[in-house]
Write a protein that holds these residues in place. Structure first.
Motif, PDB file in Angstrom:
ATOM      1  N   ARG A 131       0.829  -1.208   0.000  1.00  0.00           N
ATOM      2  CA  ARG A 131       0.000   0.000   0.000  1.00  0.00           C
ATOM      3  C   ARG A 131       0.864   1.260   0.000  1.00  0.00           C
ATOM      4  NH1 ARG A 131      -3.758  -2.508  -1.628  1.00  0.00           N
ATOM      5  NH2 ARG A 131      -5.196  -3.697  -0.353  1.00  0.00           N
ATOM      6  N   HIS A 132       2.044   1.160   0.633  1.00  0.00           N
ATOM      7  CA  HIS A 132       2.920   2.332   0.706  1.00  0.00           C
ATOM      8  C   HIS A 132       4.322   1.855   1.053  1.00  0.00           C
ATOM      9  CE1 HIS A 132       3.609   6.686   1.149  1.00  0.00           C
ATOM     10  NE2 HIS A 132       4.439   6.372   2.138  1.00  0.00           N
ATOM     11  N   GLN A 133       5.323   2.567   0.547  1.00  0.00           N
ATOM     12  CA  GLN A 133       6.698   2.224   0.893  1.00  0.00           C
ATOM     13  C   GLN A 133       7.521   3.491   1.052  1.00  0.00           C
ATOM     14  OE1 GLN A 133       8.432  -0.094  -2.251  1.00  0.00           O
ATOM     15  NE2 GLN A 133       7.419   1.094  -3.853  1.00  0.00           N
ATOM     16  N   CYS A 134       8.507   3.424   1.919  1.00  0.00           N
ATOM     17  CA  CYS A 134       9.393   4.564   2.114  1.00  0.00           C
ATOM     18  C   CYS A 134      10.737   4.066   2.646  1.00  0.00           C
ATOM     19  CB  CYS A 134       8.788   5.593   3.066  1.00  0.00           C
ATOM     20  SG  CYS A 134       8.447   4.971   4.731  1.00  0.00           S
ATOM     21  N   THR A 135      11.780   4.835   2.374  1.00  0.00           N
ATOM     22  CA  THR A 135      13.103   4.580   2.932  1.00  0.00           C
ATOM     23  C   THR A 135      13.457   5.745   3.833  1.00  0.00           C
ATOM     24  OG1 THR A 135      13.848   3.251   1.048  1.00  0.00           O
ATOM     25  CG2 THR A 135      15.550   4.284   2.397  1.00  0.00           C
ATOM     26  N   LEU A 136      13.789   5.441   5.072  1.00  0.00           N
ATOM     27  CA  LEU A 136      14.054   6.490   6.041  1.00  0.00           C
ATOM     28  C   LEU A 136      15.435   7.110   5.798  1.00  0.00           C
ATOM     29  CD1 LEU A 136      12.642   4.975   9.363  1.00  0.00           C
ATOM     30  CD2 LEU A 136      11.466   6.237   7.557  1.00  0.00           C
ATOM     31  N   PRO A 137      15.611   8.389   6.199  1.00  0.00           N
ATOM     32  CA  PRO A 137      16.932   9.012   6.078  1.00  0.00           C
ATOM     33  C   PRO A 137      17.943   8.339   7.003  1.00  0.00           C
ATOM     34  CG  PRO A 137      15.432  10.416   7.313  1.00  0.00           C
ATOM     35  CD  PRO A 137      14.607   9.295   6.765  1.00  0.00           C
ATOM     36  N   LEU A 138      19.205   8.434   6.635  1.00  0.00           N
ATOM     37  CA  LEU A 138      20.245   7.733   7.381  1.00  0.00           C
ATOM     38  C   LEU A 138      20.516   8.319   8.758  1.00  0.00           C
ATOM     39  CD1 LEU A 138      23.129   6.720   4.960  1.00  0.00           C
ATOM     40  CD2 LEU A 138      22.219   5.356   6.819  1.00  0.00           C
ATOM     41  N   SER A 139      20.678   9.622   8.825  1.00  0.00           N
ATOM     42  CA  SER A 139      21.193  10.193  10.068  1.00  0.00           C
ATOM     43  C   SER A 139      20.125  10.344  11.141  1.00  0.00           C
ATOM     44  CB  SER A 139      21.841  11.550   9.783  1.00  0.00           C
ATOM     45  OG  SER A 139      20.833  12.487   9.403  1.00  0.00           O
ATOM     46  N   GLY A 140      19.057  11.004  10.783  1.00  0.00           N
ATOM     47  CA  GLY A 140      18.046  11.296  11.797  1.00  0.00           C
ATOM     48  C   GLY A 140      18.539  12.269  12.843  1.00  0.00           C
ATOM     49  N   GLY A 141      19.647  12.959  12.590  1.00  0.00           N
ATOM     50  CA  GLY A 141      20.220  13.866  13.585  1.00  0.00           C
ATOM     51  C   GLY A 141      19.813  15.316  13.399  1.00  0.00           C
ATOM     52  N   HIS A 142      19.302  15.676  12.231  1.00  0.00           N
ATOM     53  CA  HIS A 142      18.899  17.051  11.944  1.00  0.00           C
ATOM     54  C   HIS A 142      17.398  17.197  12.153  1.00  0.00           C
ATOM     55  CE1 HIS A 142      18.145  20.718   9.584  1.00  0.00           C
ATOM     56  NE2 HIS A 142      19.441  20.998   9.780  1.00  0.00           N
ATOM     57  N   MET A 152       6.679  10.994   6.569  1.00  0.00           N
ATOM     58  CA  MET A 152       6.667   9.753   5.784  1.00  0.00           C
ATOM     59  C   MET A 152       5.989   8.622   6.546  1.00  0.00           C
ATOM     60  SD  MET A 152      10.154   9.161   3.658  1.00  0.00           S
ATOM     61  CE  MET A 152      11.247   9.254   5.059  1.00  0.00           C
ATOM     62  N   LEU A 153       6.351   8.466   7.817  1.00  0.00           N
ATOM     63  CA  LEU A 153       5.825   7.351   8.595  1.00  0.00           C
ATOM     64  C   LEU A 153       4.338   7.506   8.871  1.00  0.00           C
ATOM     65  CD1 LEU A 153       8.770   6.725  11.082  1.00  0.00           C
ATOM     66  CD2 LEU A 153       8.080   5.308   9.148  1.00  0.00           C
ATOM     67  N   ASN A 154       3.880   8.723   9.159  1.00  0.00           N
ATOM     68  CA  ASN A 154       2.457   8.933   9.377  1.00  0.00           C
ATOM     69  C   ASN A 154       1.656   8.610   8.117  1.00  0.00           C
ATOM     70  OD1 ASN A 154       1.447  10.083  12.067  1.00  0.00           O
ATOM     71  ND2 ASN A 154       3.331  11.249  11.769  1.00  0.00           N
ATOM     72  N   GLU A 155       2.192   8.995   6.970  1.00  0.00           N
ATOM     73  CA  GLU A 155       1.514   8.679   5.715  1.00  0.00           C
ATOM     74  C   GLU A 155       1.464   7.168   5.495  1.00  0.00           C
ATOM     75  OE1 GLU A 155       1.669   9.723   0.929  1.00  0.00           O
ATOM     76  OE2 GLU A 155       3.206  10.518   2.268  1.00  0.00           O
ATOM     77  N   ALA A 156       2.576   6.492   5.800  1.00  0.00           N
ATOM     78  CA  ALA A 156       2.626   5.041   5.627  1.00  0.00           C
ATOM     79  C   ALA A 156       1.593   4.349   6.507  1.00  0.00           C
ATOM     80  CB  ALA A 156       4.031   4.537   5.961  1.00  0.00           C
ATOM     81  N   PHE A 157       1.530   4.725   7.769  1.00  0.00           N
ATOM     82  CA  PHE A 157       0.594   4.067   8.690  1.00  0.00           C
ATOM     83  C   PHE A 157      -0.863   4.360   8.323  1.00  0.00           C
ATOM     84  CE2 PHE A 157       4.309   3.807  11.588  1.00  0.00           C
ATOM     85  CZ  PHE A 157       4.236   2.451  11.852  1.00  0.00           C
ATOM     86  N   GLN A 158      -1.129   5.537   7.777  1.00  0.00           N
ATOM     87  CA  GLN A 158      -2.492   5.837   7.340  1.00  0.00           C
ATOM     88  C   GLN A 158      -2.901   4.933   6.186  1.00  0.00           C
ATOM     89  OE1 GLN A 158      -2.576  10.061   6.595  1.00  0.00           O
ATOM     90  NE2 GLN A 158      -2.383  10.581   8.764  1.00  0.00           N
ATOM     91  N   LYS A 159      -1.962   4.591   5.315  1.00  0.00           N
ATOM     92  CA  LYS A 159      -2.261   3.657   4.225  1.00  0.00           C
ATOM     93  C   LYS A 159      -2.425   2.233   4.761  1.00  0.00           C
ATOM     94  CE  LYS A 159      -1.877   6.780   0.967  1.00  0.00           C
ATOM     95  NZ  LYS A 159      -0.642   6.932   0.204  1.00  0.00           N
ATOM     96  N   CYS A 160      -1.653   1.899   5.769  1.00  0.00           N
ATOM     97  CA  CYS A 160      -1.732   0.555   6.354  1.00  0.00           C
ATOM     98  C   CYS A 160      -3.103   0.313   6.982  1.00  0.00           C
ATOM     99  CB  CYS A 160      -0.631   0.407   7.401  1.00  0.00           C
ATOM    100  SG  CYS A 160      -0.519  -1.226   8.163  1.00  0.00           S
ATOM    101  N   ASN A 161      -3.626   1.318   7.656  1.00  0.00           N
ATOM    102  CA  ASN A 161      -4.896   1.195   8.387  1.00  0.00           C
ATOM    103  C   ASN A 161      -6.054   1.861   7.668  1.00  0.00           C
ATOM    104  OD1 ASN A 161      -3.835  -0.138  10.754  1.00  0.00           O
ATOM    105  ND2 ASN A 161      -2.888   1.806  11.319  1.00  0.00           N
ATOM    106  N   GLY A 162      -5.897   2.155   6.379  1.00  0.00           N
ATOM    107  CA  GLY A 162      -6.875   2.962   5.655  1.00  0.00           C
ATOM    108  C   GLY A 162      -8.161   2.237   5.302  1.00  0.00           C
TER     109      GLY A 162
END
Length: 564
Positions: A131-142, A152-162
């Motif tokens: 339903r949805h796919q994404c690749t997370l950024p590497l650092s997550g420090g900024h 990205m993750l909120n959009e993914a979960f909305q598709k999962c439970n849509g």
């Protein structure tokens, strides 16, 4: 999160959003690249973490668990081919509309295709079944990384439970070191809410549908594999009482004297000259898979004048090559509204089906009076035995088809992997459902399906009440009676894959009690105690003749038609 977890901020955010979007169980397969995910999920008390080594089995286990809980279940694996092993269950979840959160650890992008270990190009590996796919950024420090990842993750979960739920893929590239831990200050991740409701049709639309259905006397509803849905059952009951023919399958989980069950048993008796008498002018279908090839063949040939299909998908599904209207929304509510407004019609069409159902039931019973030992005889014994109330999982390919031919205790509920209809995950799916269910689970499967997925027993999460009946006819029994393979010299080696294995060693290896039967009397005797409470799950392996089983099933359908 006050306990030490991975020191990678992207992992912390992912774990928190899994919790906020309803994930309660996480199925983890071992690895090193996914170490930050393992540490963080296991370090968070909000999750129940289970360890299953075989990724293919883990994914099917998660599918069965998610289907049972009606909540998303997360999968976590390391990088490389581990992720590819999830693919069969991801495809099955996609077509069954089951929410899986597939989390794959990955190498940094710069090391892909550089002859580094366990590094494959992972983004997009489930492209057609997600339903949805994404690749997370590497650092997550900024701060922008955190904001981007949250979105990205909120959009993914909305598709999962849509509205049309299903699997999502979250790919998580991570650099070494992988085992660092830290304690983060308490800060709740930001969940983006999506407010939806059942899509309701306007009064004008309901009036249009009502006027359309009232133009036709011969109206048919066909149902396929689905959860038990009381609201839908009530709507279909009302339609049936007004003269609509409602055809159900065992996997429909719809039982009523007003419905026509045992679809294949009835349809198999309809001769080519009779097709038009049993074919509807108007067909109504739901967005669920129908098993019966026989009814599909007749309807594609006779072509109903109008075909409604209830679906919230974006694509067009035209199974019977006669689609005229797609209806989006809550099918049960819309059908209830239409049924309550429509007038009662002549019941000649329904009477035609009812008379044939009665006749086929009589012929069905007569066939078993002197039937020799075979697969069909076994299913007759199972259906006539007062099996305790169970959630029954059926393996592909023959068990789902045999079960269609018999009447069963109404207290049972029925499931099978009919999204893609593969044999590869039936044991694992049933095991996942058994782990999550309050109702004991019975799996009825063929020998090839069981052997193919025997790793579905390779974990510590099987409840003591779990039972498996293996029908061992020495190969793929379906190829003995479907058109084509029986006429080829490759039948035994390449289609049926004939063998002489038994499953006792597998059962013993994984700590299950084992029983075997070779005839009707032994099965009847074993069933008296097989479901008794015990301190172990149990397997009953039933040996049936392969050549005779195929011949006797073909004779059965001829007998129903009164041709022998």
């Amino acid at each position: 999160m006050s306990k030490p977890i991975s020191d990678k901020p992207i992992v912390k955010a992912l774990v928190e959003l899994c919790h906020l979007h309803g994930v309660e169980q996480v199925i983890i397969s071992p690895g090193s690249r996914n170490a930050p995910l393992i540490i963080s999920f296991n370090g968070c008390e909000r999750f129940e973490c289970l360890s299953i080594v075989d990724e293919r089995s883990a994914a099917y286990f998660a599918l069965g668990l998610a289907r049972e809980k009606k909540k998303p279940v997360a999968l976590v694996c390391t990088s490389g081919t581990a992720a590819l092993n999830y693919a069969p269950a991801v495809a099955e979840a996609y077509y069954q509309k089951i929410p899986l959160v597939v989390i794959t650890a990955d190498r940094p992008k710069e090391w892909i295709n550089q002859a580094d270990g366990q590094a494959i190009d992972q983004p997009g590996i489930y492209n057609n079944f997600i339903r949805h796919q994404c690749t997370l950024p590497l650092s997550g420090g900024h701060s922008d990384d955190e904001w981007y990842m949250n979105r990205m993750l909120n959009e993914a979960f909305q598709k999962c439970n849509g509205t049309v739920p299903g699997p999502i893929h979250i790919n998580v590239p991570m650099r070494e070191p992988l085992y660092g831990k830290t304690v983060y200050p308490e800060k709740t991740a930001r969940k983006i809410e999506l407010l939806t409701g059942d899509s309701q049709l306007s009064e004008e639309a309901i009036a249009l549908l009502t006027s359309e259905i009232e133009r036709y006397e011969r109206v048919m509803v066909i149902t396929g594999a689905m959860y038990h849905q009381p609201e839908l059952k009530n709507a279909l009951e009302l339609l049936a009482k007004k003269g609509v023919v409602v055809l159900t399958e065992t996997l429909s989980n719809l039982e009523s004297d007003n419905f026509t069950g045992n679809m294949d048993r009835i349809v198999s008796t309809i001769t080519e000259d009779e097709h038009l008498f049993f074919s509807p002018d108007m067909l109504i279908t739901l967005d669920v898979p129908v098993l019966s090839k026989m009814i599909k063949k007749i309807l594609r040939k006779t072509q109903p004048k109008i075909h409604w299909h209830f679906s919230n998908h974006h694509n067009i599904t035209d199974t019977y090559q006669a689609l005229s209207r797609i209806i989006k929304g809550n099918a049960a509510q819309i059908l209830q509204q239409v049924a309550s407004k429509m007038d009662e019609r002549e019941k000649r069409f329904r009477d035609t089906w009812n008379k044939r159902a009665t006749l086929s039931a009589e012929r069905h019973t007569q066939y078993f009076d002197k039937l020799a030992w075979c697969d069909l005889k076994l299913y007759n014994i199972l259906s006539e035995t007062n099996l305790p109330s169970r959630q029954i999982h059926l393996g592909n390919s023959t068990p789902v088809r045999y079960a269609q031919l018999f009447n069963w205790n109404e207290e049972h509920t029925w499931y099978a992997n009919r999204g893609t209809s593969g044999i590869d995950g039936c044991v694992s799916t049933a095991a996942g459902a058994a782990f999550g269910s309050d109702k004991p689970v019975l799996l009825i499967t063929g020998d090839l399906s069981f052997l193919y997925d025997s790793n579905g027993l390779w974990h510590k999460y099987l409840p003591e009440s779990f039972r498996i009946i293996i029908v061992n006819n020495g190969g793929g029994g379906i190829f003995r009676f479907i058109h084509g393979p029986t006429d080829t010299e490759e039948l035994e080696e390449f289609f049926e894959t004939k063998h002489s294995h038994n499953c006792e060693g597998i059962a013993r290896t994984f700590g299950l009690d084992y029983h075997s039967c070779k005839n009707a009397d032994e099965v009847t005797e074993q069933l008296k105690t097989f479901f008794n409470p015990s301190n172990k799950p149990a397997v009953m392996e039933v040996f049936t003749p392969n050549v005779e089983s195929g011949k006797l099933l073909k004779q059965y359908f001829k007998f129903l038609k009164n041709e022998i």
